[in-house]
Design an enzyme around this catalytic site. Structure first.
Site, PDB file in Angstrom:
ATOM      1  N   GLY A 207     -18.727  -4.245  30.926  1.00 19.39           N
ATOM      2  CA  GLY A 207     -20.526  -4.821  30.098  1.00 19.39           C
ATOM      3  C   GLY A 207     -20.963  -5.016  30.913  1.00 19.39           C
ATOM      4  O   GLY A 207     -21.191  -4.810  31.967  1.00 19.39           O
ATOM      5  N   ASN A 208     -22.295  -5.520  30.878  1.00 21.70           N
ATOM      6  CA  ASN A 208     -23.324  -5.804  31.163  1.00 21.70           C
ATOM      7  C   ASN A 208     -24.302  -7.570  30.809  1.00 21.70           C
ATOM      8  O   ASN A 208     -23.643  -7.658  29.391  1.00 21.70           O
ATOM      9  CB  ASN A 208     -24.819  -5.012  32.386  1.00 21.70           C
ATOM     10  CG  ASN A 208     -25.618  -4.333  30.642  1.00 21.70           C
ATOM     11  OD1 ASN A 208     -25.779  -5.085  30.060  1.00 21.70           O
ATOM     12  ND2 ASN A 208     -24.685  -3.318  30.197  1.00 21.70           N
ATOM     13  N   ARG A 209     -25.170  -7.629  31.576  1.00 23.89           N
ATOM     14  CA  ARG A 209     -25.419  -8.776  31.094  1.00 23.89           C
ATOM     15  C   ARG A 209     -26.900  -8.938  30.396  1.00 23.89           C
ATOM     16  O   ARG A 209     -27.153  -9.852  30.416  1.00 23.89           O
ATOM     17  CB  ARG A 209     -25.994  -9.961  32.306  1.00 23.89           C
ATOM     18  CG  ARG A 209     -24.993 -10.614  33.097  1.00 23.89           C
ATOM     19  CD  ARG A 209     -25.319 -11.378  34.607  1.00 23.89           C
ATOM     20  NE  ARG A 209     -24.356 -11.142  35.407  1.00 23.89           N
ATOM     21  CZ  ARG A 209     -22.999 -12.319  35.721  1.00 23.89           C
ATOM     22  NH1 ARG A 209     -23.694 -13.028  34.768  1.00 23.89           N
ATOM     23  NH2 ARG A 209     -22.744 -12.269  36.557  1.00 23.89           N
ATOM     24  N   SER A 210     -27.005  -8.100  30.449  1.00 20.72           N
ATOM     25  CA  SER A 210     -28.531  -8.071  29.024  1.00 20.72           C
ATOM     26  C   SER A 210     -28.535  -8.449  27.698  1.00 20.72           C
ATOM     27  O   SER A 210     -27.084  -9.065  27.200  1.00 20.72           O
ATOM     28  CB  SER A 210     -28.957  -6.474  28.836  1.00 20.72           C
ATOM     29  OG  SER A 210     -29.464  -6.340  27.915  1.00 20.72           O
ATOM     30  N   ALA A 274     -30.043  -2.024  28.496  1.00 21.82           N
ATOM     31  CA  ALA A 274     -29.066  -1.648  29.763  1.00 21.82           C
ATOM     32  C   ALA A 274     -28.193  -0.833  29.243  1.00 21.82           C
ATOM     33  O   ALA A 274     -27.106  -1.803  28.740  1.00 21.82           O
ATOM     34  CB  ALA A 274     -29.064  -3.175  30.079  1.00 21.82           C
TER      35      ALA A 274
END
Ligand code: CTP
Length: 411
Positions: A207-210, A274
């Protein structure tokens, strides 16, 4: 919120029982005001039982409570469904001869009407003029759906589906709540937001931090300007604003499909999501286990499609096939700068690579942007003009982006 639901005297009144349910199940407090004619189709008992509130259309009941004043002032939304030709005419003329029309004249909040009638009545010059008058006063009057009417006839005049009325009414409330002067009225804006998740096995993902906050702020800003908003929503930490159509997605591939599907009916696409550039080459259908030999697992990644680039190419295809309505496409770029170039130079190269109409540049570093409530950006256009700075809250950035979009659309 407090909703006044006026019911006009048309056969479609029976469908409004489902609409009422959508409101009450979503936690709204609804007071139903059926016209006298409406009670010939659906009785007062039905409205009282479904709303949990007393029902009347007389200004002579509970006179001490001055109901038309109280309801008109307290309502966060006053809506009429079905808005018959007669109710539209009486509202346009400003009559106040029953509780519903009196309440409409006392309205402080948004007023929304979902018409239903026979095609000839809808198309009659008198009704056209009444709809025009109401719209010019800021009332949202939906267009009716097309299809089978009460008799053997069919055509425009059907009450839209309750779920569509519900969404459109909430969008009208969002417009009224979030301000704005309607620069995107009548436009469909598709916004991708949040961060995609690429599954690795049944319990893990990349995943990512968005946080999704910037995308949600864009949705609010577009709603405030009168747009119909479709939110293609990957994982986010904040809820979607009321009044958007939300298409939930998980992965970059799902996001791509949802964006490309929405594109033909869209006037503006803003890619704020993102999107993961890579996904695991293989999705294990069982959990990846530690092995006895202590070997480190190796995960191979493959490239995801560039959704923004694909949208730009799809637009080109639609233009070649004869699309004449403009489609504005905007991207976001998060750049840090490195040994080869500064963030602005990287962003200009990205804008050219992607081929979109403008790019919103975030200069990122540790702790900046992701999950924060504020943001500083530069808006870059392909002509190489001076970058336009915007900043402050994510909503302020969103307002600047939406204002820039409005300059690229015909008036
Ligand atoms: N984007 C996209 N599809 C991807 C990756 C990004 O549509 N697979 C979109 C984002 O929504 C954003 C823009 O492209 O609007 C820029 O994203 P960014 O990650 O900054 O650019 P990349 O193309 O991934 O370039 P790089 O990683 O090389 O900086």
């Amino acid at each position: 919120m407090r909703v006044v639901l006026g019911v006009g005297g048309g056969i479609a009144a029976y469908k409004v029982a489902s609409l009422l349910r959508l409101f009450t199940e979503a936690g709204h407090d609804v007071t139903v005001i059926p016209t006298d004619a409406a009670t010939r189709f659906v009785g007062t008992a039905t409205w009282e039982a479904l709303s949990g509130n007393p029902v009347s259309n007389s200004v002579w009941d509970d006179v001490d409570r001055v109901n038309h004043v109280r309801l008109g002032h307290e309502a966060d939304l006053i809506m009429v469904a079905p808005a018959t030709a007669d109710v539209l005419a009486r509202a346009a003329a400003g009559l106040a001869d029953d509780l519903l029309t009196g309440t409409l004249l006392m309205a402080r909040g948004p007023v929304f009407m979902a018409p239903a009638m026979h095609t000839e009545m809808w198309q009659h010059a008198a009704t056209r003029a009444n709809v025009e008058t109401l719209r010019s006063r800021g009332v949202t009057v939906m267009d009716p759906a097309s299809g089978r009417l009460t008799g053997a006839d069919s055509g425009p005049g059907r009450l839209p589906e309750p779920a569509d009325i519900f969404d459109a009414a909430l969008a009208a409330v969002a417009r009224a709540t979030h301000g704005g002067d309607g620069a995107l009225r009548g436009k469909r804006v598709t916004i991708s937001a949040g961060g995609t998740r690429e599954p690795l096995d049944p319990v893990r993902f990349l995943g990512n931090r968005s946080s999704g906050k910037q995308g949600m702020a864009l949705a609010e800003a577009a709603l405030a300007e009168g747009a119909e908003v479709t939110l293609v929503l990957a994982h986010a930490e904040v809820p979607a604003p009321r009044g958007c159509e939300v298409v939930r997605v998980e992965t970059a591939l799902e996001l791509r499909d949802a964006v490309l599907e929405a594109l033909p009916g869209t006037d503006v696409l803003i890619m704020a999501a993102a999107v993961a550039d890579f996904r695991p080459a293989e999705l294990m259908d069982t959990k990846i286990k530690k092995t006895d030999d202590g070997a480190d697992p190796v995960i191979t990644l493959v490239r995801n499609p560039d959704v923004l680039r694909e949208a730009v190419l799809a637009r080109q295809g639609m233009v070649e096939e004869g699309r004449s309505e403009p489609l504005v496409i905007a991207g976001f770029a998060a750049e840090t700068g490195d040994a080869t170039a500064d963030p602005l130079t990287h962003a200009r190269a990205k804008l050219e690579r992607k081929g979109c109409d403008f790019l919103v540049l975030n200069v990122v570093g540790t702790g900046l942007v992701f999950g924060q409530d504020t943001n500083e950006v530069l808006i870059l256009d392909p002509a190489g003009g001076e970058p336009v700075p915007a900043g402050g809250s994510k909503r302020a950035v969103a307002d600047a982006v939406v204002a820039h979009v409005a300059t690229l659309l015909p008036a």
